[in-house]
Design a protein around this motif. Structure first.
Motif, PDB file in Angstrom:
ATOM      1  N   PRO A   1     -25.063   0.374 -19.062  1.00 35.52           N
ATOM      2  CA  PRO A   1     -25.625   0.888 -17.803  1.00 35.52           C
ATOM      3  C   PRO A   1     -25.537  -0.134 -16.663  1.00 35.52           C
ATOM      4  O   PRO A   1     -25.294   0.235 -15.518  1.00 35.52           O
ATOM      5  CB  PRO A   1     -27.078   1.206 -18.154  1.00 35.52           C
ATOM      6  N   GLU A   2     -25.716  -1.426 -16.984  1.00 36.24           N
ATOM      7  CA  GLU A   2     -25.613  -2.469 -15.959  1.00 36.24           C
ATOM      8  C   GLU A   2     -24.191  -2.571 -15.431  1.00 36.24           C
ATOM      9  O   GLU A   2     -23.981  -2.711 -14.224  1.00 36.24           O
ATOM     10  CB  GLU A   2     -26.055  -3.832 -16.518  1.00 36.24           C
ATOM     11  N   GLU A   3     -23.198  -2.520 -16.322  1.00 32.11           N
ATOM     12  CA  GLU A   3     -21.791  -2.583 -15.906  1.00 32.11           C
ATOM     13  C   GLU A   3     -21.411  -1.365 -15.072  1.00 32.11           C
ATOM     14  O   GLU A   3     -20.702  -1.478 -14.080  1.00 32.11           O
ATOM     15  CB  GLU A   3     -20.872  -2.693 -17.126  1.00 32.11           C
ATOM     16  N   THR A   4     -21.899  -0.206 -15.472  1.00 35.55           N
ATOM     17  CA  THR A   4     -21.630   1.020 -14.729  1.00 35.55           C
ATOM     18  C   THR A   4     -22.227   0.927 -13.325  1.00 35.55           C
ATOM     19  O   THR A   4     -21.565   1.256 -12.335  1.00 35.55           O
ATOM     20  CB  THR A   4     -22.206   2.248 -15.474  1.00 35.55           C
ATOM     21  N   ALA A   5     -23.459   0.459 -13.224  1.00 40.72           N
ATOM     22  CA  ALA A   5     -24.107   0.315 -11.913  1.00 40.72           C
ATOM     23  C   ALA A   5     -23.362  -0.699 -11.053  1.00 40.72           C
ATOM     24  O   ALA A   5     -23.168  -0.484  -9.846  1.00 40.72           O
ATOM     25  CB  ALA A   5     -25.566  -0.098 -12.088  1.00 40.72           C
ATOM     26  N   TYR A   6     -22.915  -1.797 -11.651  1.00 40.32           N
ATOM     27  CA  TYR A   6     -22.181  -2.825 -10.923  1.00 40.32           C
ATOM     28  C   TYR A   6     -20.875  -2.242 -10.376  1.00 40.32           C
ATOM     29  O   TYR A   6     -20.539  -2.409  -9.207  1.00 40.32           O
ATOM     30  CB  TYR A   6     -21.895  -4.008 -11.855  1.00 40.32           C
ATOM     31  N   TYR A   7     -20.128  -1.547 -11.229  1.00 36.86           N
ATOM     32  CA  TYR A   7     -18.856  -0.966 -10.814  1.00 36.86           C
ATOM     33  C   TYR A   7     -19.063   0.094  -9.734  1.00 36.86           C
ATOM     34  O   TYR A   7     -18.310   0.149  -8.764  1.00 36.86           O
ATOM     35  CB  TYR A   7     -18.109  -0.378 -12.010  1.00 36.86           C
ATOM     36  N   GLN A   8     -20.092   0.914  -9.858  1.00 35.18           N
ATOM     37  CA  GLN A   8     -20.385   1.919  -8.838  1.00 35.18           C
ATOM     38  C   GLN A   8     -20.715   1.256  -7.500  1.00 35.18           C
ATOM     39  O   GLN A   8     -20.330   1.746  -6.444  1.00 35.18           O
ATOM     40  CB  GLN A   8     -21.531   2.835  -9.279  1.00 35.18           C
ATOM     41  N   ARG A   9     -21.408   0.128  -7.565  1.00 32.05           N
ATOM     42  CA  ARG A   9     -21.717  -0.587  -6.315  1.00 32.05           C
ATOM     43  C   ARG A   9     -20.444  -1.147  -5.694  1.00 32.05           C
ATOM     44  O   ARG A   9     -20.295  -1.153  -4.470  1.00 32.05           O
ATOM     45  CB  ARG A   9     -22.732  -1.694  -6.587  1.00 32.05           C
TER      46      ARG A   9
END
Length: 147
Positions: free
Chosen positions: A7-15
């Motif tokens: 979830p952290e990687e997904t949020a980072y990539y979305q940002r």
């Protein structure tokens, strides 16, 4: 089989896909520029205007303030990160300057970890134009510069 992103990687990539200012900060940090030449208010204003200004806009600033790095290179990389099928035409004062702009963009794509997946994997790739990986075949290259 690839591992799904946390979830952290997904949020980072979305940002990365939605926040140009964040991309600038991450790029500056990745290259170690945040310690040598941190982005100031003027540079951030130029970048913001380049991203969000009116359809037809011009940026006039002193030499060395970062127009090429902030707009030509960084905004091009950001647009290609968002959409590999995006087409960018860089119109420059001379062919030599155009070559340098294309080289800068290519260098960033090859060197910055969150842009590496865009590195050309065949097709057009020369000093004045290239296609990014993942782009559909098209008549126009992903990035093209003319002097």
């Amino acid at each position: 089989m690839t591992n799904p992103m946390s979830p952290e990687e997904t949020a980072y990539y979305q940002r990365l896909l939605s926040d140009f200012d964040f991309v600038l900060d991450q790029r500056w940090e990745d290259r170690g520029l945040d310690r040598v030449a941190p982005l100031g208010r003027v540079e951030r204003d130029i970048a913001n205007f380049g991203e969000n200004g009116p359809e037809q806009r011009q940026i006039l600033a002193y030499r060395g303030v970062g127009k090429t790095h902030l707009i030509t290179a960084a905004l091009t990389c950001y647009r290609l990160l968002q959409n590999p099928n995006h087409k960018v035409l860089i119109v420059s004062k001379s062919e030599e300057f155009a070559k340098n702009a294309v080289k800068l963009i290519r260098d960033w794509i090859d060197a910055v970890w969150f842009l590496e997946h865009l590195s050309p994997d065949g097709g057009r790739d020369n000093v004045l134009q290239f296609d990014v990986a993942g782009a559909d075949e098209a008549i126009q290259p992903s990035v093209r510069a003319i002097g």
